[in-house]
Every structure is written in C-alpha cells, then in structure tokens.
Design a protein around this motif. Structure first.
Motif, PDB file in Angstrom:
ATOM      1  N   GLY A 147       4.102  41.750  75.413  1.00  0.00           N
ATOM      2  CA  GLY A 147       2.778  41.143  75.223  1.00  0.00           C
ATOM      3  C   GLY A 147       2.360  41.043  73.777  1.00  0.00           C
ATOM      4  O   GLY A 147       1.267  40.555  73.469  1.00  0.00           O
ATOM      5  N   GLY A 148       3.213  41.493  72.833  1.00  0.00           N
ATOM      6  CA  GLY A 148       2.848  41.453  71.420  1.00  0.00           C
ATOM      7  C   GLY A 148       3.098  40.086  70.806  1.00  0.00           C
ATOM      8  O   GLY A 148       3.496  39.135  71.472  1.00  0.00           O
ATOM      9  N   GLY A 149       2.865  39.983  69.506  1.00  0.00           N
ATOM     10  CA  GLY A 149       3.101  38.746  68.790  1.00  0.00           C
ATOM     11  C   GLY A 149       1.954  37.761  68.835  1.00  0.00           C
ATOM     12  O   GLY A 149       2.102  36.614  68.417  1.00  0.00           O
ATOM     13  N   LEU A 150       0.794  38.178  69.335  1.00  0.00           N
ATOM     14  CA  LEU A 150      -0.358  37.273  69.383  1.00  0.00           C
ATOM     15  C   LEU A 150      -1.051  37.219  68.020  1.00  0.00           C
ATOM     16  O   LEU A 150      -1.023  38.176  67.259  1.00  0.00           O
ATOM     17  N   PRO A 151      -1.691  36.082  67.678  1.00  0.00           N
ATOM     18  CA  PRO A 151      -2.397  35.981  66.395  1.00  0.00           C
ATOM     19  C   PRO A 151      -3.667  36.818  66.392  1.00  0.00           C
ATOM     20  O   PRO A 151      -4.184  37.204  67.453  1.00  0.00           O
ATOM     21  N   PHE A 152      -4.178  37.087  65.187  1.00  0.00           N
ATOM     22  CA  PHE A 152      -5.446  37.797  65.065  1.00  0.00           C
ATOM     23  C   PHE A 152      -6.402  36.938  64.249  1.00  0.00           C
ATOM     24  O   PHE A 152      -6.006  36.053  63.501  1.00  0.00           O
ATOM     25  N   SER A 153      -7.698  37.181  64.391  1.00  0.00           N
ATOM     26  CA  SER A 153      -8.717  36.330  63.770  1.00  0.00           C
ATOM     27  C   SER A 153      -9.000  36.758  62.341  1.00  0.00           C
ATOM     28  O   SER A 153      -9.124  37.943  62.044  1.00  0.00           O
ATOM     29  N   ASN A 154      -9.123  35.760  61.441  1.00  0.00           N
ATOM     30  CA  ASN A 154      -9.542  35.991  60.063  1.00  0.00           C
ATOM     31  C   ASN A 154     -10.989  35.566  59.830  1.00  0.00           C
ATOM     32  O   ASN A 154     -11.480  35.619  58.711  1.00  0.00           O
ATOM     33  N   LEU A 155     -11.666  35.074  60.864  1.00  0.00           N
ATOM     34  CA  LEU A 155     -12.950  34.403  60.693  1.00  0.00           C
ATOM     35  C   LEU A 155     -14.069  35.402  60.404  1.00  0.00           C
ATOM     36  O   LEU A 155     -14.284  36.332  61.167  1.00  0.00           O
ATOM     37  N   PRO A 156     -14.789  35.212  59.290  1.00  0.00           N
ATOM     38  CA  PRO A 156     -15.945  36.078  59.016  1.00  0.00           C
ATOM     39  C   PRO A 156     -17.114  35.690  59.910  1.00  0.00           C
ATOM     40  O   PRO A 156     -17.081  34.630  60.551  1.00  0.00           O
ATOM     41  N   PRO A 157     -18.153  36.494  59.969  1.00  0.00           N
ATOM     42  CA  PRO A 157     -19.326  36.110  60.759  1.00  0.00           C
ATOM     43  C   PRO A 157     -19.847  34.752  60.308  1.00  0.00           C
ATOM     44  O   PRO A 157     -20.053  34.515  59.118  1.00  0.00           O
ATOM     45  N   THR A 158     -20.055  33.855  61.239  1.00  0.00           N
ATOM     46  CA  THR A 158     -20.322  32.452  60.915  1.00  0.00           C
ATOM     47  C   THR A 158     -21.375  31.873  61.848  1.00  0.00           C
ATOM     48  O   THR A 158     -21.425  32.223  63.026  1.00  0.00           O
ATOM     49  N   ARG A 159     -22.225  30.986  61.305  1.00  0.00           N
ATOM     50  CA  ARG A 159     -23.145  30.201  62.135  1.00  0.00           C
ATOM     51  C   ARG A 159     -22.824  28.732  61.924  1.00  0.00           C
ATOM     52  O   ARG A 159     -22.600  28.288  60.797  1.00  0.00           O
ATOM     53  N   LEU A 160     -22.819  27.940  63.002  1.00  0.00           N
ATOM     54  CA  LEU A 160     -22.380  26.558  62.938  1.00  0.00           C
ATOM     55  C   LEU A 160     -23.534  25.587  62.774  1.00  0.00           C
ATOM     56  O   LEU A 160     -24.643  25.825  63.264  1.00  0.00           O
ATOM     57  N   GLY A 161     -23.279  24.506  62.082  1.00  0.00           N
ATOM     58  CA  GLY A 161     -24.244  23.433  61.896  1.00  0.00           C
ATOM     59  C   GLY A 161     -23.488  22.192  61.448  1.00  0.00           C
ATOM     60  O   GLY A 161     -22.312  22.027  61.756  1.00  0.00           O
ATOM     61  N   THR A 162     -24.157  21.319  60.696  1.00  0.00           N
ATOM     62  CA  THR A 162     -23.549  20.047  60.272  1.00  0.00           C
ATOM     63  C   THR A 162     -23.731  19.869  58.761  1.00  0.00           C
ATOM     64  O   THR A 162     -24.816  20.120  58.222  1.00  0.00           O
ATOM     65  N   PHE A 163     -22.645  19.441  58.102  1.00  0.00           N
ATOM     66  CA  PHE A 163     -22.720  19.091  56.678  1.00  0.00           C
ATOM     67  C   PHE A 163     -22.960  17.586  56.558  1.00  0.00           C
ATOM     68  O   PHE A 163     -22.397  16.781  57.291  1.00  0.00           O
ATOM     69  N   TYR A 164     -23.814  17.234  55.586  1.00  0.00           N
ATOM     70  CA  TYR A 164     -24.167  15.828  55.352  1.00  0.00           C
ATOM     71  C   TYR A 164     -23.914  15.471  53.890  1.00  0.00           C
ATOM     72  O   TYR A 164     -24.084  16.295  52.999  1.00  0.00           O
ATOM     73  N   LEU A 165     -23.515  14.198  53.678  1.00  0.00           N
ATOM     74  CA  LEU A 165     -23.296  13.659  52.338  1.00  0.00           C
ATOM     75  C   LEU A 165     -24.374  12.609  52.062  1.00  0.00           C
ATOM     76  O   LEU A 165     -24.609  11.726  52.897  1.00  0.00           O
ATOM     77  N   LYS A 166     -25.029  12.698  50.889  1.00  0.00           N
ATOM     78  CA  LYS A 166     -26.101  11.775  50.549  1.00  0.00           C
ATOM     79  C   LYS A 166     -25.531  10.401  50.210  1.00  0.00           C
ATOM     80  O   LYS A 166     -24.578  10.276  49.459  1.00  0.00           O
ATOM     81  N   LEU A 167     -26.149   9.369  50.772  1.00  0.00           N
ATOM     82  CA  LEU A 167     -25.756   7.992  50.480  1.00  0.00           C
ATOM     83  C   LEU A 167     -26.173   7.605  49.049  1.00  0.00           C
ATOM     84  O   LEU A 167     -27.127   8.139  48.514  1.00  0.00           O
ATOM     85  N   ALA A 179     -24.367   1.839  52.234  1.00  0.00           N
ATOM     86  CA  ALA A 179     -23.262   2.773  51.993  1.00  0.00           C
ATOM     87  C   ALA A 179     -22.567   2.511  50.659  1.00  0.00           C
ATOM     88  O   ALA A 179     -21.646   3.238  50.297  1.00  0.00           O
ATOM     89  N   SER A 180     -22.996   1.484  49.906  1.00  0.00           N
ATOM     90  CA  SER A 180     -22.254   1.084  48.713  1.00  0.00           C
ATOM     91  C   SER A 180     -22.173   2.195  47.664  1.00  0.00           C
ATOM     92  O   SER A 180     -21.120   2.419  47.059  1.00  0.00           O
ATOM     93  N   ALA A 181     -23.284   2.896  47.419  1.00  0.00           N
ATOM     94  CA  ALA A 181     -23.270   3.946  46.385  1.00  0.00           C
ATOM     95  C   ALA A 181     -22.358   5.096  46.782  1.00  0.00           C
ATOM     96  O   ALA A 181     -21.585   5.609  45.961  1.00  0.00           O
ATOM     97  N   ALA A 182     -22.434   5.523  48.051  1.00  0.00           N
ATOM     98  CA  ALA A 182     -21.570   6.612  48.501  1.00  0.00           C
ATOM     99  C   ALA A 182     -20.112   6.184  48.509  1.00  0.00           C
ATOM    100  O   ALA A 182     -19.213   6.973  48.190  1.00  0.00           O
ATOM    101  N   PHE A 183     -19.852   4.931  48.873  1.00  0.00           N
ATOM    102  CA  PHE A 183     -18.492   4.389  48.842  1.00  0.00           C
ATOM    103  C   PHE A 183     -17.931   4.492  47.425  1.00  0.00           C
ATOM    104  O   PHE A 183     -16.816   4.963  47.206  1.00  0.00           O
TER     105      PHE A 183
END
Length: 408
Positions: free
Chosen positions: A388-408, A170-174
């Motif tokens: 019943g008003g005052g509820l939030p609304f979604s700003n999220l665009p169409p999205t697919r989930l996964g994982t982000f990785y950082l190179k060591l 991990a030294s280089a990424a650190f």
C-alpha cells in the motif's frame, strides 16, 4: 477620435460632464454578416449592465429620452439603427436569425474620469486607480467589468472569436500581453505578426496567462540581488558534448531543476545527482568546457523571468530522497541446530589357523555419535516490503480559493 482620448480632451478643456454622459454604440449603422459574407437581415442585439443579466436601457436619441425596444432589430439590409447608451460599462448580446447567440461581449464602454465640483477642482489621481496589466484577487468567481479572468482563455477584438473577451476594449490588454511576455507565457493563436496592433486588427487572439490552481510569488531578484529562495546559485563546470557536470556545491539541488547557465540549452534539467556530480538532461554545448560562475537552478524554470510556473501540490519520495545515513539495524539469522550422526566404528582382527595368521577386516567394533560441522557464513539481502506504500503526499499550504483578474 478614440473614446478614451475624447474623454481626456473633454476633461482637459473643462467641457460639461453632460457632454460625456452619452456614447454611440459602435455598431450603429453597421451590418452583421454571416459566414458567407452576406448580411444577416434579422440580426438583433440586447444590452445589459456589465457583469450581469440585467437589461440596460438604450435610446434612439443623444438626449437619452427615447428608449428603444429590446432586442434592437436590424433593418431590411441587415443594418442596425443608431443606438445611444449612457456612458457606463455594459455587455452586448447579438442574436442570429434563429435566436442563436452570435456573440456576447462584456466589459464594453468605459467610465469617464470624475472631476471635482464647484467649477473645476481636481481629477481622479491616475496613480490611485488600476491600470492595464494590474492583477487583483477576489473571493468570488464572477465577471468583473473592465477586467478579465486569468483562466488561460483568450482575448481579442470584436469578431476575433476570443473565448474570454472579444471586444474593442481588449486592445490595451492585448498590447500589454503581446509586448511584455513571450509566447511561452502569452501565446498568440496563429502565431505573432509584426506588432500587437497589427495582430489585434487582424482579429488574432492572445492567451491570458493562467492563474488556475496557482499561488503567486515574487521573482527571486525583483530588480535587486537574487534572494536565493526560489533558486540555487553555484558554480558549474562543464565538458562540451557531455551530460556530466560538476557543481561547487550540491546543497539545495533537486532532481528535475531547470539549469540556467552559459553553455546550457534552454529547458535542460538535472537528471541525477551523485555528490557534486550532476547528470544533465541535454549535453553541454560545443565550446562550453570550463567553469561557469553563478549557474542558476530552479524548479520554476528561470526564477528571474516573469510568468514562470513550477511546483506541484503533490510529491512522492524516491530512494534518493531518503536521508544519506539511515538508522542502524541488524539481521539475525538462526542456523539449524547441530544434529548427531550415528555411525559404526570398525576394526581389523587377525585369525590364526594351522596355515598361519589371516587378517579379518571391517569387523564392527561399536557405535559412535559425532556432531556435524557448522555451515559456512552467508550474506543475505534484506528487503522491507510496504504493502500500500508509494502514494504521493501533499505540499499544499493552507489556502483559500478565489479568482485572479487582469485589468483591461
């Protein structure tokens, strides 16, 4: 000599690939100590292929001909024997006296550069492979050898107690995180010392910038002129010590935006907007009276600084978010119908007697109907309740989930 340097030297000198096919486990002939500094006499270690739970064969000789039984046990002094591994990425799991896992580090070792066959043809192009600090996205959520997940956990050296990766690899990424980002993006647990190398050697941990629930975006300037997509740039006139300021134009300004300008303290945001007058969350600094050209406003903090986070998947509307001109309407007030009041009409008569004439008053003459006068005009306040008003609304665009990785 460091393993990566040794591999590079071997490649440069044209040594046979077999010379780099074996490596020694770094804890060979080393002791593992408990919290009191005493050797753990029955420590054991098991080896696995990187990113898996599949056992990796290890050996007692450099020729890789004599396999060691696993888990490999330390001797009577708590010292591990000499262990040889093939030159691959691997994971190690060190166990304590009661089978408790002291640590499990993954992504250890390295993959040496490849060379062309036939007596010396070229090497792997270093510009065609990932380098420390590169980011990639995968559809799964697994552990990838040579990479760490960008999940806000920590990395550090072996024995550092880092939660995502505690390994010499991990030294280089650190160093990359330590030297590239401030503590607001990649904080060092326990505070930063004099250098990345000294902190790593001291067993400190550094937080991996998180990408949990985040979408990636480009800096607004990215080495060029600002695009003005993630920030609004306009002139700002300040009065020292005042939270009130004026802008040349309030178009594309939003309550909550961070203000980046000379004379404005870090973290100052827009608290309110009225025309071209804005209210700041902190007063302007002393000596800042005057106009600042090119003040920048963004919901991402500083939209030109790497690693900033902003935005939300959900929002709610306040009155100031409604259009400046609302649709026309009217309020109809039904006044009560006019009613009639019946009352007597009176008269005065004169009666003549021997003594003379005498007036007689309040004699009923008859009955009369009159209308009441209309009431005066009144102003009514009108509210439009919305149960019943005052509820939030979604700003999220169409999205697919996964994982982000950082190179060591």
């Amino acid at each position: 000599m460091h393993k990566s340097l040794a591999a590079a030297l071997a490649l440069a000198l044209g040594w046979a690939s077999a010379a780099s096919a074996t490596e020694t486990w770094p804890l060979s002939r080393q002791q593992v100590f408990d919290a009191s500094g005493r050797p753990l006499l029955v420590a054991r270690v098991a080896f696995f292929k990187a990113g898996t739970t599949t056992p990796l064969e290890v050996y007692s000789d450099a020729g890789l001909t004599k396999p060691l039984a696993q888990p490999v046990k330390a001797d009577g002094t708590g010292r591990f024997p000499r262990v040889y591994l093939p030159t691959v990425l691997y994971a190690e799991e060190v166990l304590g006296p009661y089978g408790d896992v002291l640590w499990r580090d993954d992504g250890l070792g390295y993959v040496p550069p490849t060379t062309g066959g036939g007596g010396g043809g070229g090497t792997v192009d270093p510009t065609a492979i990932a380098v420390t600090g590169d980011v990639k996205w995968r559809l799964d959520a697994g552990i990838v050898p040579g990479w760490v997940r960008m999940n806000g956990r920590t990395l550090g050296g072996a024995g550092s107690g880092a939660t995502e990766l505690a390994s010499a690899t991990a030294s280089a990424a650190f160093a990359y995180l330590w030297n590239t980002f401030p503590d607001t993006v990649a904080s060092v647990v326990g505070g930063r010392g004099t250098s990345a190398a000294s902190d790593f050697s001291a067993g400190k941990q550094i937080v991996i910038p998180t990408m949990q629930g985040l979408l990636q975006a480009g800096l607004d300037d990215m080495g060029s002129s600002p695009a003005g997509r993630l920030q609004t740039i306009t002139d700002l006139t300040l009065s020292a010590g005042s939270t009130t300021a004026t802008v040349f134009s309030s178009a594309r300004l939003v309550v909550g935006m961070t203000v980046t300008a000379t004379g404005i303290s870090s973290g100052t945001t827009i608290a309110d907007i009225n025309g071209t007058m804005i209210t700041l969350s902190q007063p302007a600094a002393a000596g800042s009276t005057g106009t600042v050209s090119g003040a920048r406003f963004s919901v991402l903090g500083d939209a030109q600084m790497p690693g900033q986070i902003g935005g939300d998947a959900f929002s709610g509307l306040a009155n100031k978010n409604l259009p400046a001109v609302l649709p026309p309407g009217s309020v109809t007030v039904d006044y009560p119908a006019h009613t009639y009041i019946t009352h007597e009409t009176l008269a005065t008569a004169s009666i003549t007697a021997a003594t003379g004439a005498s007036p007689v008053t309040n004699l009923q003459q008859g009955l009369k109907n009159d209308l009441t006068a209309p009431p005066n005009a009144k102003t009514f306040s009108v509210s439009q309740p919305n149960p019943g008003g005052g509820l939030p609304f979604s700003n999220l665009p169409p999205t697919r989930l996964g994982t982000f990785y950082l190179k060591l």
